[in-house]
Design a protein around this motif. Structure first.
Motif, PDB file in Angstrom:
ATOM      1  N   GLN A 182      19.885  50.047 -31.177  1.00  0.00           N
ATOM      2  CA  GLN A 182      18.575  50.647 -30.728  1.00  0.00           C
ATOM      3  C   GLN A 182      18.117  49.570 -29.862  1.00  0.00           C
ATOM      4  O   GLN A 182      18.095  48.170 -30.285  1.00  0.00           O
ATOM      5  CB  GLN A 182      17.519  50.788 -31.698  1.00  0.00           C
ATOM      6  N   PHE A 183      17.616  50.060 -28.690  1.00  0.00           N
ATOM      7  CA  PHE A 183      16.929  48.856 -27.721  1.00  0.00           C
ATOM      8  C   PHE A 183      15.845  48.626 -28.039  1.00  0.00           C
ATOM      9  O   PHE A 183      14.987  49.431 -28.440  1.00  0.00           O
ATOM     10  CB  PHE A 183      17.134  49.728 -26.030  1.00  0.00           C
ATOM     11  N   SER A 184      15.355  47.300 -27.936  1.00  0.00           N
ATOM     12  CA  SER A 184      14.103  46.882 -28.311  1.00  0.00           C
ATOM     13  C   SER A 184      13.584  46.217 -26.907  1.00  0.00           C
ATOM     14  O   SER A 184      14.054  45.141 -26.489  1.00  0.00           O
ATOM     15  CB  SER A 184      13.963  45.826 -29.141  1.00  0.00           C
ATOM     16  N   LYS A 185      12.371  46.525 -26.381  1.00  0.00           N
ATOM     17  CA  LYS A 185      12.011  46.300 -25.315  1.00  0.00           C
ATOM     18  C   LYS A 185      11.314  44.662 -25.434  1.00  0.00           C
ATOM     19  O   LYS A 185      11.106  43.719 -24.747  1.00  0.00           O
ATOM     20  CB  LYS A 185      10.805  47.179 -24.678  1.00  0.00           C
ATOM     21  N   ARG A 186      10.257  44.594 -26.587  1.00  0.00           N
ATOM     22  CA  ARG A 186       9.899  43.260 -26.925  1.00  0.00           C
ATOM     23  C   ARG A 186      10.337  42.909 -28.311  1.00  0.00           C
ATOM     24  O   ARG A 186      10.751  43.266 -29.068  1.00  0.00           O
ATOM     25  CB  ARG A 186       8.363  43.463 -27.129  1.00  0.00           C
TER      26      ARG A 186
END
Length: 162
Positions: free
Chosen positions: A158-162
């Motif tokens: 899962q991509f995490s922006k922050r």
């Protein structure tokens, strides 16, 4: 002797004169051992089934157990009986098989494939009945391996922006 072709008519007559040998279909012999059995190997996913078929009353034994004990779900029992029902030989043959690997669904598919191949070895004429239903075709779908840098075979983390 002249091999020169002067017109289109000469080409037509040349084609008519040459005879092509047609392959003659030789009858396939049954493969039955000294105990009156035929053998077939079935595969599905990572399951491998070794199947022996002989004349009998229709009893199916898998890994030393009756089919009702080994395959508790009726759908799996239906899968392994499909080739015998299609060939109308349900009560004519006893089936003894050993199966390893995969899960119950893969094992049922492997047993079905093995029974089909053993039936064709016992009675080669049955091939025309089983082939259109796809019972002689090995289902080659297997689980794709997990790749590094991935959560599963293809899913990314899962991509995490922050």
């Amino acid at each position: 002797m002249s091999d020169a072709v002067d017109s289109l008519e000469d080409i037509k007559t040349l084609g008519a004169d040459t005879s092509v040998a047609q392959p003659v279909a030789t009858p396939v012999e049954p493969q039955i051992d000294e105990h009156g059995r035929s053998y077939g190997t079935g595969r599905r996913k990572s399951a491998i089934a070794r199947v022996w078929l002989k004349r009998g009353t229709g009893k199916i034994t898998i890994n030393g157990k009756d089919q009702e004990q080994y395959f508790a779900r009726p759908v799996l029992r239906l899968i392994i009986e499909q080739p015998l029902l299609a060939a109308d030989r349900r009560t004519e043959f006893d089936v003894v098989c050993t199966v390893t690997g995969s899960g119950l669904s893969g094992q049922a598919g492997a047993v079905r494939h093995g029974i089909s191949r053993a039936l064709v070895a016992y009675e080669p004429g049955i091939r025309a009945v089983l082939k259109p239903h796809g019972f002689l075709t090995r289902d080659s779908r297997e689980v794709e391996r997990k790749k590094y840098g991935r959560a599963k075979a293809r899913r990314s983390f899962q991509f995490s922006k922050r």
